[in-house]
Scaffold this active site. Structure first.
Site, short mmCIF file in Angstrom:
data_model
loop_
_atom_site.label_atom_id
_atom_site.label_comp_id
_atom_site.label_asym_id
_atom_site.label_seq_id
_atom_site.Cartn_x
_atom_site.Cartn_y
_atom_site.Cartn_z
N ASP A 101 42.26 29.93 43.57
CA ASP A 101 42.57 31.34 43.72
C ASP A 101 43.41 31.78 42.50
O ASP A 101 43.00 31.56 41.37
CB ASP A 101 43.27 31.57 45.07
CG ASP A 101 43.44 33.03 45.45
OD1 ASP A 101 42.47 33.63 45.94
OD2 ASP A 101 44.53 33.56 45.24
N TYR A 150 40.26 45.29 47.88
CA TYR A 150 41.60 44.81 48.21
C TYR A 150 42.55 44.78 47.02
O TYR A 150 43.74 45.09 47.16
CB TYR A 150 41.51 43.42 48.88
CG TYR A 150 41.26 42.26 47.94
CD1 TYR A 150 42.27 41.37 47.62
CD2 TYR A 150 40.00 42.05 47.38
CE1 TYR A 150 42.05 40.30 46.77
CE2 TYR A 150 39.77 40.99 46.54
CZ TYR A 150 40.80 40.12 46.22
OH TYR A 150 40.58 39.07 45.37
N TYR A 231 48.77 40.60 41.31
CA TYR A 231 47.72 41.62 41.23
C TYR A 231 48.19 42.82 40.41
O TYR A 231 47.41 43.43 39.67
CB TYR A 231 47.31 42.08 42.63
CG TYR A 231 46.71 41.01 43.50
CD1 TYR A 231 45.35 40.73 43.48
CD2 TYR A 231 47.52 40.24 44.35
CE1 TYR A 231 44.80 39.75 44.27
CE2 TYR A 231 46.97 39.25 45.15
CZ TYR A 231 45.62 39.01 45.10
OH TYR A 231 45.08 38.02 45.89
N HIS A 296 36.81 30.21 51.53
CA HIS A 296 37.68 30.34 50.37
C HIS A 296 38.73 29.24 50.26
O HIS A 296 38.98 28.72 49.18
CB HIS A 296 38.37 31.71 50.41
CG HIS A 296 39.21 31.99 49.20
ND1 HIS A 296 38.68 32.10 47.93
CD2 HIS A 296 40.55 32.19 49.06
CE1 HIS A 296 39.64 32.36 47.06
NE2 HIS A 296 40.79 32.41 47.72
#
Length: 317
Positions: A101, A150, A231, A296
């Protein structure tokens, strides 16, 4: 698990918590969102029993590691800087690198910026994404997938945190860890990241109540802002990486993804991975594994398989 040792190091201006076990060639594990060093518990025990030193930090913003408040403190340069400083503190010249990730995203950047410190890389879920000079990441994602994507929903400081607080830490962590949505992962505001709060979440066989409790205890302490700031720093990383536009990843690489992973089912992923782009940008890519029916958090869902995949690859070097 009781044999895993925990230490804190002062690196790059922050205190970093590090879990460690074993002796031998070092393997550095990098987790993603919303995750912790704990995601690698199975791989750490497996590799340490086979002659490797397994090292898994809580990355900047997570768990028992410091969390600077500004999103501008979470670029790839900050994270790679933390990790290089950690290797120096540990007296390690080169390591095997394993990422998942956001940890995979940072591992790609680690290899681009400091390939001299990496023996080989095993990355999970997130393929390399070459810098596109004409495409600011969040603007491109918004144009492709809309405001409900998202990553776009995470951009405004405080908004996602408020939504997470309404749902509660336990529900948010459980929702993300058990998510099997197909990509692109879009969450309208009226639905929310917690989903329908009166609908119980059934934990999968690979995630126990004790596991979930550990995650919840840590995120109750820290909140989610540190993780969300990765992010929020995407565009700044893109801006600062301009001098590395066109650079390839030049370390030996193995890549693993599940075919039920939200990344794998997001438009563009398979085309890049299978259409020649991935091999062009990562010329020393040696293996690509697509695991059938796996989501995931594959290192937790299929711990033995992932551990064996890592071991089989790194023992070649």
């Amino acid at each position: 698990m009781e044999n895993i040792q925990h230490r804190t190091f002062f690196v790059n201006g922050i205190n970093m918590h590090v879990a460690e076990i074993g002796e031998g060639p070092a393997v550095l594990f990098l987790h993603g969102f919303p995750d912790l060093w704990y995601t690698w518990r199975h791989q750490m025990l497996y590799l340490s029993s086979r002659g490797y030193r397994a090292i898994a930090p809580d990355l900047r913003g997570y768990g028992d590691t410091d969390a600077p408040p500004s999103a501008a403190s979470y670029t790839a340069f900050h994270i790679v800087g933390d990790l290089v400083a950690l290797l120096d503190q540990l007296g390690l010249d080169r390591v095997f690198l394993v990422g998942h990730d956001w940890g995979a995203f940072m591992a790609w950047h680690f290899c681009m910026l400091r390939s001299d410190r990496v023996r080989a890389l095993v990355n999970l879920s997130v393929v390399f994404s070459p810098r596109k000079p004409s495409r600011i990441p969040t603007k491109a994602l918004r144009a492709a997938f809309g405001d409900d994507y998202y990553i776009c929903r995470f951009q405004a400081p405080g908004e996602a945190e408020e939504e997470f607080a309404r749902a509660g830490t336990r529900r948010i962590v459980a929702k993300f860890l058990t998510n099997r949505a197909r990509g692109p992962f879009c969450v309208p505001k009226h639905v929310g990241f917690g989903g329908s709060l009166d609908k119980p979440i059934t934990l999968p066989f690979w995630l126990s109540e004790d596991d979930l409790n550990y995650y919840v205890s840590k995120f109750d302490q820290t909140g989610f802002t540190g993780g969300l700031n990765y992010y929020r720093a995407m565009d700044l990383t893109w801006e600062l990486m301009a001098p590395w536009t066109g650079c390839q990843i030049k370390v030996p690489v193995k890549f693993i993804v599940g075919d039920d992973d939200v990344t794998y089912t997001t438009p563009g992923f398979k085309q890049y991975m299978e259409g020649g782009g991935f091999k062009r940008d990562v010329p020393f890519l040696q293996e690509v594994i697509v695991m059938e029916g796996v989501g995931h958090f594959l290192n937790q869902e299929k711990p033995e398989d992932i551990s064996a995949h890592i071991y089989d690859f790194i023992q070649k070097f």
